[in-house]
Design a protein around this motif. Structure first.
Motif, PDB file in Angstrom:
ATOM      1  N   THR A  22      16.987  17.204  27.335  1.00  0.00           N
ATOM      2  CA  THR A  22      16.091  15.827  27.519  1.00  0.00           C
ATOM      3  C   THR A  22      15.400  15.536  25.926  1.00  0.00           C
ATOM      4  OG1 THR A  22      14.886  17.241  28.241  1.00  0.00           O
ATOM      5  CG2 THR A  22      16.171  15.800  29.857  1.00  0.00           C
ATOM      6  N   ALA A  23      14.709  14.830  25.703  1.00  0.00           N
ATOM      7  CA  ALA A  23      14.790  14.757  24.778  1.00  0.00           C
ATOM      8  C   ALA A  23      13.187  13.540  24.950  1.00  0.00           C
ATOM      9  CB  ALA A  23      14.889  13.978  23.470  1.00  0.00           C
ATOM     10  N   THR A  24      11.589  14.135  24.197  1.00  0.00           N
ATOM     11  CA  THR A  24      10.331  12.888  24.422  1.00  0.00           C
ATOM     12  C   THR A  24      10.416  12.754  23.807  1.00  0.00           C
ATOM     13  OG1 THR A  24       9.996  13.973  26.996  1.00  0.00           O
ATOM     14  CG2 THR A  24       8.095  12.368  25.602  1.00  0.00           C
ATOM     15  N   VAL A  25      10.519  11.123  23.828  1.00  0.00           N
ATOM     16  CA  VAL A  25       9.679  10.150  21.753  1.00  0.00           C
ATOM     17  C   VAL A  25       8.617   8.944  22.817  1.00  0.00           C
ATOM     18  CG1 VAL A  25      10.978   7.855  20.778  1.00  0.00           C
ATOM     19  CG2 VAL A  25      12.221  10.088  21.693  1.00  0.00           C
ATOM     20  N   THR A  26       7.979   9.575  21.661  1.00  0.00           N
ATOM     21  CA  THR A  26       6.742   8.051  21.596  1.00  0.00           C
ATOM     22  C   THR A  26       6.440   7.239  21.058  1.00  0.00           C
ATOM     23  OG1 THR A  26       4.801   9.612  22.703  1.00  0.00           O
ATOM     24  CG2 THR A  26       4.339   7.478  21.212  1.00  0.00           C
ATOM     25  N   TYR A  27       6.797   5.701  21.412  1.00  0.00           N
ATOM     26  CA  TYR A  27       6.764   4.397  20.656  1.00  0.00           C
ATOM     27  C   TYR A  27       5.668   3.693  20.367  1.00  0.00           C
ATOM     28  CZ  TYR A  27      12.050   5.473  21.667  1.00  0.00           C
ATOM     29  OH  TYR A  27      13.283   5.647  21.704  1.00  0.00           O
ATOM     30  N   GLU A  56       1.118  -5.325  17.072  1.00  0.00           N
ATOM     31  CA  GLU A  56       0.265  -4.292  16.019  1.00  0.00           C
ATOM     32  C   GLU A  56       0.107  -3.026  16.065  1.00  0.00           C
ATOM     33  OE1 GLU A  56      -4.500  -5.672  16.626  1.00  0.00           O
ATOM     34  OE2 GLU A  56      -3.868  -7.571  16.365  1.00  0.00           O
ATOM     35  N   ALA A  57       1.410  -2.769  16.965  1.00  0.00           N
ATOM     36  CA  ALA A  57       1.718  -1.650  16.828  1.00  0.00           C
ATOM     37  C   ALA A  57       0.573  -0.211  17.225  1.00  0.00           C
ATOM     38  CB  ALA A  57       2.305  -1.067  15.314  1.00  0.00           C
ATOM     39  N   ASN A  58      -0.578  -1.145  18.239  1.00  0.00           N
ATOM     40  CA  ASN A  58      -1.113  -0.056  19.119  1.00  0.00           C
ATOM     41  C   ASN A  58      -0.734   0.001  20.203  1.00  0.00           C
ATOM     42  OD1 ASN A  58      -1.571  -2.884  19.770  1.00  0.00           O
ATOM     43  ND2 ASN A  58      -3.737  -2.981  19.727  1.00  0.00           N
ATOM     44  N   GLN A  59       0.405  -0.146  21.480  1.00  0.00           N
ATOM     45  CA  GLN A  59       0.502   0.098  22.454  1.00  0.00           C
ATOM     46  C   GLN A  59       1.834   1.548  22.929  1.00  0.00           C
ATOM     47  OE1 GLN A  59       1.004  -3.242  25.105  1.00  0.00           O
ATOM     48  NE2 GLN A  59       0.148  -4.573  23.465  1.00  0.00           N
ATOM     49  N   PRO A  60       1.135   2.273  22.933  1.00  0.00           N
ATOM     50  CA  PRO A  60       2.103   3.623  23.271  1.00  0.00           C
ATOM     51  C   PRO A  60       2.478   3.323  24.290  1.00  0.00           C
ATOM     52  CG  PRO A  60      -0.205   3.894  24.285  1.00  0.00           C
ATOM     53  CD  PRO A  60      -0.279   2.551  23.409  1.00  0.00           C
ATOM     54  N   ILE A  63       9.656 -10.161  28.955  1.00  0.00           N
ATOM     55  CA  ILE A  63       9.977  -8.860  27.998  1.00  0.00           C
ATOM     56  C   ILE A  63       8.478  -8.108  28.338  1.00  0.00           C
ATOM     57  CG2 ILE A  63       9.052  -8.406  25.677  1.00  0.00           C
ATOM     58  CD1 ILE A  63      11.765 -10.304  24.728  1.00  0.00           C
ATOM     59  N   VAL A  64       7.887  -7.062  28.702  1.00  0.00           N
ATOM     60  CA  VAL A  64       6.997  -6.622  28.910  1.00  0.00           C
ATOM     61  C   VAL A  64       6.472  -5.826  27.438  1.00  0.00           C
ATOM     62  CG1 VAL A  64       5.823  -4.296  29.980  1.00  0.00           C
ATOM     63  CG2 VAL A  64       7.889  -5.540  31.027  1.00  0.00           C
ATOM     64  N   VAL A  65       6.905  -5.537  26.839  1.00  0.00           N
ATOM     65  CA  VAL A  65       6.869  -4.993  25.835  1.00  0.00           C
ATOM     66  C   VAL A  65       7.379  -5.668  24.579  1.00  0.00           C
ATOM     67  CG1 VAL A  65       6.417  -2.823  25.944  1.00  0.00           C
ATOM     68  CG2 VAL A  65       5.409  -3.827  24.399  1.00  0.00           C
ATOM     69  N   ASN A  66       7.284  -4.724  23.168  1.00  0.00           N
ATOM     70  CA  ASN A  66       8.565  -5.321  22.148  1.00  0.00           C
ATOM     71  C   ASN A  66       7.844  -4.617  21.657  1.00  0.00           C
ATOM     72  OD1 ASN A  66       7.140  -7.390  21.430  1.00  0.00           O
ATOM     73  ND2 ASN A  66       9.051  -9.042  20.940  1.00  0.00           N
ATOM     74  N   TYR A  67       8.895  -4.923  20.042  1.00  0.00           N
ATOM     75  CA  TYR A  67       8.432  -4.368  18.906  1.00  0.00           C
ATOM     76  C   TYR A  67       7.317  -2.617  18.794  1.00  0.00           C
ATOM     77  CZ  TYR A  67       8.711  -9.543  17.705  1.00  0.00           C
ATOM     78  OH  TYR A  67       8.328 -10.738  17.392  1.00  0.00           O
ATOM     79  N   CYS A  68       8.631  -2.366  19.176  1.00  0.00           N
ATOM     80  CA  CYS A  68       8.485  -0.414  19.520  1.00  0.00           C
ATOM     81  C   CYS A  68       9.004   0.113  18.533  1.00  0.00           C
ATOM     82  CB  CYS A  68       8.581  -0.152  20.743  1.00  0.00           C
ATOM     83  SG  CYS A  68       8.101  -1.192  22.190  1.00  0.00           S
ATOM     84  N   GLY A  69       8.029   0.884  17.496  1.00  0.00           N
ATOM     85  CA  GLY A  69       8.662   1.656  16.595  1.00  0.00           C
ATOM     86  C   GLY A  69       8.450   3.340  17.033  1.00  0.00           C
ATOM     87  N   VAL A  70       8.880   3.932  16.510  1.00  0.00           N
ATOM     88  CA  VAL A  70       9.075   5.576  17.037  1.00  0.00           C
ATOM     89  C   VAL A  70       7.102   6.049  16.045  1.00  0.00           C
ATOM     90  CG1 VAL A  70       9.344   7.968  16.418  1.00  0.00           C
ATOM     91  CG2 VAL A  70      11.127   6.295  16.884  1.00  0.00           C
ATOM     92  N   LYS A  71       6.214   6.730  16.778  1.00  0.00           N
ATOM     93  CA  LYS A  71       4.567   6.564  16.426  1.00  0.00           C
ATOM     94  C   LYS A  71       5.853   7.914  15.132  1.00  0.00           C
ATOM     95  CE  LYS A  71       0.996   8.651  18.424  1.00  0.00           C
ATOM     96  NZ  LYS A  71      -0.280   9.621  18.683  1.00  0.00           N
ATOM     97  N   LYS A  72       4.989   7.804  14.650  1.00  0.00           N
ATOM     98  CA  LYS A  72       4.803   8.710  12.902  1.00  0.00           C
ATOM     99  C   LYS A  72       3.283   9.072  13.428  1.00  0.00           C
ATOM    100  CE  LYS A  72       7.522   5.561  11.095  1.00  0.00           C
ATOM    101  NZ  LYS A  72       8.341   4.731  11.699  1.00  0.00           N
ATOM    102  N   THR A  73       3.837  11.220  12.964  1.00  0.00           N
ATOM    103  CA  THR A  73       3.368  11.867  13.282  1.00  0.00           C
ATOM    104  C   THR A  73       2.360  11.788  11.459  1.00  0.00           C
ATOM    105  OG1 THR A  73       4.825  13.379  13.522  1.00  0.00           O
ATOM    106  CG2 THR A  73       4.557  12.918  14.860  1.00  0.00           C
ATOM    107  N   LYS A  74       1.547  12.481  11.613  1.00  0.00           N
ATOM    108  CA  LYS A  74       1.036  12.740  10.658  1.00  0.00           C
ATOM    109  C   LYS A  74       0.329  14.429   9.618  1.00  0.00           C
ATOM    110  CE  LYS A  74      -1.813   8.535  10.912  1.00  0.00           C
ATOM    111  NZ  LYS A  74      -3.232   8.201  11.054  1.00  0.00           N
TER     112      LYS A  74
END
Length: 137
Positions: free
Chosen positions: A37-42, A47-51, A126-137
Motif C-alpha cells: 500500500t501507499a498513501t498519498v495526500t493531494y 486554490e489547492a487548499n482542500q486535502p 465532479i466532487v473535487v478536481n485539480y488535485c496535486g500531490v502535496k509538496k513537503t517542505k
C-alpha cells in the motif's frame, strides 16, 4: 518441474478390473506478487487548499484498489477499471470514481490526481478536481 504418473490395473468387487492412475506433481506454485500500500495526500481545488487522501493497494507494481478520504467522507472499495488506458481509473459500487494520472508503485508519490466524481446516468458530477500531490517542505 518434475511430474510422474503411475498406471496399473486394479481388481475391484464383482471381478471387474479397472485402470487406475496415480500422479504426483512436485512443481512449486508460482508465488503471487506481494500486496503493498501507499498513501498519498493531494491538495485539491482551484486554490489547492482542500486535502484529499488516497490509500492505494498494489499487486506487484500495478494499482488495483484505492480508498479515498475527502472532507471527512470515506470513499472505499474503489477498484481499478482495467479498460481505462489513458489514466488510472477506480470505481466503486456506489458509482464514485477517482481518476489519477497513470500511477504504479514506483511513481505514485509523484503523479497528480485528476478528480473525484460521482457517475450518474446523465453525467459525471465532479466532487473535487485539480488535485496535486502535496509538496513537503
Amino acid at each position: 518441474m518434475k511430474k510422474s504418473t503411475l498406471l496399473g490395473l486394479v481388481t475391484v468387487g464383482f471381478g471387474a478390473t479397472v485402470l487406475a492412475a496415480c500422479s504426483t506433481n512436485t512443481a512449486k506454485p508460482m508465488a503471487e506478487p506481494m500486496a503493498s500500500t501507499a498513501t498519498v495526500t493531494y491538495m485539491c481545488g482551484a486554490e489547492a487548499n482542500q486535502p484529499l487522501t488516497a490509500t492505494y493497494q498494489f499487486k506487484g507494481k500495478d494499482a488495483v484498489a484505492v480508498k479515498v478520504t475527502f472532507k471527512g467522507k470515506h470513499y472505499a472499495e474503489m477498484m481499478r477499471v482495467p479498460s481505462e488506458n489513458d489514466a488510472t481509473k477506480f470505481m466503486n459500487k456506489d458509482q464514485m470514481g477517482w481518476l489519477v494520472d497513470g500511477i504504479n508503485a514506483d511513481n505514485v508519490q509523484q503523479k497528480d490526481g485528476m478528480y473525484l466524481y460521482h457517475h450518474t446516468a446523465n453525467s459525471d458530477q465532479i466532487v473535487v478536481n485539480y488535485c496535486g500531490v502535496k509538496k513537503t517542505k
